[in-house]
Design an enzyme around this catalytic site. Structure first.
Site, mmCIF file in Angstrom:
data_model
loop_
_atom_site.group_PDB
_atom_site.id
_atom_site.type_symbol
_atom_site.label_atom_id
_atom_site.label_comp_id
_atom_site.label_asym_id
_atom_site.label_seq_id
_atom_site.Cartn_x
_atom_site.Cartn_y
_atom_site.Cartn_z
ATOM 1 N N THR A 166 40.139 40.889 32.249
ATOM 2 C CA THR A 166 40.852 42.174 32.119
ATOM 3 C C THR A 166 41.949 42.286 33.179
ATOM 4 O O THR A 166 43.050 42.761 32.905
ATOM 5 C CB THR A 166 39.864 43.352 32.253
ATOM 6 O OG1 THR A 166 38.890 43.231 31.219
ATOM 7 C CG2 THR A 166 40.555 44.698 32.122
ATOM 8 N N GLU A 213 35.373 49.988 38.040
ATOM 9 C CA GLU A 213 36.250 49.088 37.273
ATOM 10 C C GLU A 213 37.320 48.443 38.154
ATOM 11 O O GLU A 213 37.973 47.494 37.738
ATOM 12 C CB GLU A 213 36.923 49.843 36.125
ATOM 13 C CG GLU A 213 35.976 50.364 35.052
ATOM 14 C CD GLU A 213 35.611 49.303 34.012
ATOM 15 O OE1 GLU A 213 35.453 48.127 34.394
ATOM 16 O OE2 GLU A 213 35.484 49.664 32.833
#
Ligand code: HSE
Length: 325
Positions: free
Chosen positions: A197, A144
């Site tokens: 994000t 991530e």
């Protein structure tokens, strides 16, 4: 450096793993709460390049959203996670990663997390290591970094473990999984915009007032209490965030209207899914119809001129191996 036996514990050279979409945060549980959402499934295939003999990756992309996934390996969560895994265990192997991207990208449904989670579950099985679940979650969370700028685990943990998961600690990583009640259904509205994000994290404050923290702890605790009691309305009542969501709401046109409409249609709780822009409502399907809630949410987005895909899903299990050969 940890070395695991050259990394070969079986005779397989290829594997296919399917991994679900996820929602993160559920309101107050920023970077802590996540749930596997049986709406979309990615497939990750790993194939060992037998002749290679060195650490080397190839990436192939397909699926409805394959063209939206970064091709550059350092920007791709599956590649980054696999590279980190091989380096961590000192494994010199060539791996081809085929990623079938069926989870919408940039919508807050755990797309990058699913790629990393599927790749890590697959690599662990392919190499016959059988690492503990928490270690798999930590390795997948590393992926991530490229999409979010930090290794948050609240998407990869439910993508691996299924159900509802809370991240009790990051160092060492400890994830606790729980089964959501069977009457919990999810109404989901995916508007026609994308949110990065990384950007949605960069806008958050480094420090927050103690009063807001206290409010969030109360709300987050009631989500866990609701899961343990099997009480969807207690879960929903906890889905109110005092810290992150008020800031990110500005990125989502129609946020207030969509929320209001979801509650009017019978939702128990409504929150931004992950970093958005998808909005997700929790519905007790013995008391209201999730399809009506999703429709109402889509109407909310259309009031501000946004096209929206409404859908209904249930919490689901985590990554599963479909075949090995
Ligand atoms: N907890 C993460 C965030 C989830 O809100 O930034 C991103 O999907």
């Amino acid at each position: 450096m940890a070395t695991v036996n050259g990394g070969r514990g079986n005779n397989h050279s290829a594997i296919r793993v399917e991994v679900p979409s996820t929602t993160a945060n559920l309101g107050p549980g920023f970077d802590v709460f996540g749930m596997a959402v049986g709406a979309f499934w990615d497939a990750v295939e790993l194939e060992e390049l037998e002749e290679c003999g060195k650490r080397y990756l190839e990436l192939e992309l397909s699926g409805r959203y394959g063209k939206l996934v970064p091709r550059k390996q350092d920007a791709n969560s599956a590649c980054l996670a696999v590279k980190h895994f091989l380096e961590k265990f000192g494994i010199e192997r060539g791996i081809r990663i085929r990623l079938e991207k069926n989870i919408p990208v940039g919508k807050g449904l755990g797309s990058s997390g699913a790629s990393a989670a599927g790749a890590i579950v697959g690599l662990d099985r392919l190499l016959g290591l059988g690492l503990p679940k928490d270690e798999l979650v930590a390795l997948a969370a590393f992926g991530e970094l490229c999409s979010a700028g930090s290794p948050h685990a609240d998407n990869v943990a439910p993508a691996i473990l299924g159900g509802f998961v809370l991240i009790q600690s990051y160092d060492p990583l400890r994830a606790i999984g729980m089964d959501p009640p069977p009457n919990l259904e999810l109404a989901i509205a995916i508007p026609d915009i994308e949110i990065s994000t990384k950007e949605a994290r960069a806008m958050l404050p480094a420090q927050v007032p103690l009063g807001e923290v206290a409010r969030n702890i109360g709300r987050a605790s009631s989500i866990v209490a609701g899961i343990l009691r099997g009480d969807v309305s207690t879960i929903g009542s906890g889905m109110v965030d005092a810290i992150v969501e008020p800031i990110r709401a500005k990125l989502i046109p129609g946020y207030d209207i969509v929320k209001k409409k979801a509650y009017e249609a019978g939702a128990c709780g409504v929150a931004i899914s992950g970093s958005g822009p998808t909005m997700l409502a929790v519905v007790d399907n013995t008391a209201a119809k999730a399809s009506e809630v999703a429709k109402a949410m889509a109407e909310g987005f259309s009031e501000v001129g946004l096209k929206c895909e409404p859908l209904v899903a249930r919490p689901c299990g985590g990554a599963k191996v479909v075949w090995m050969r």
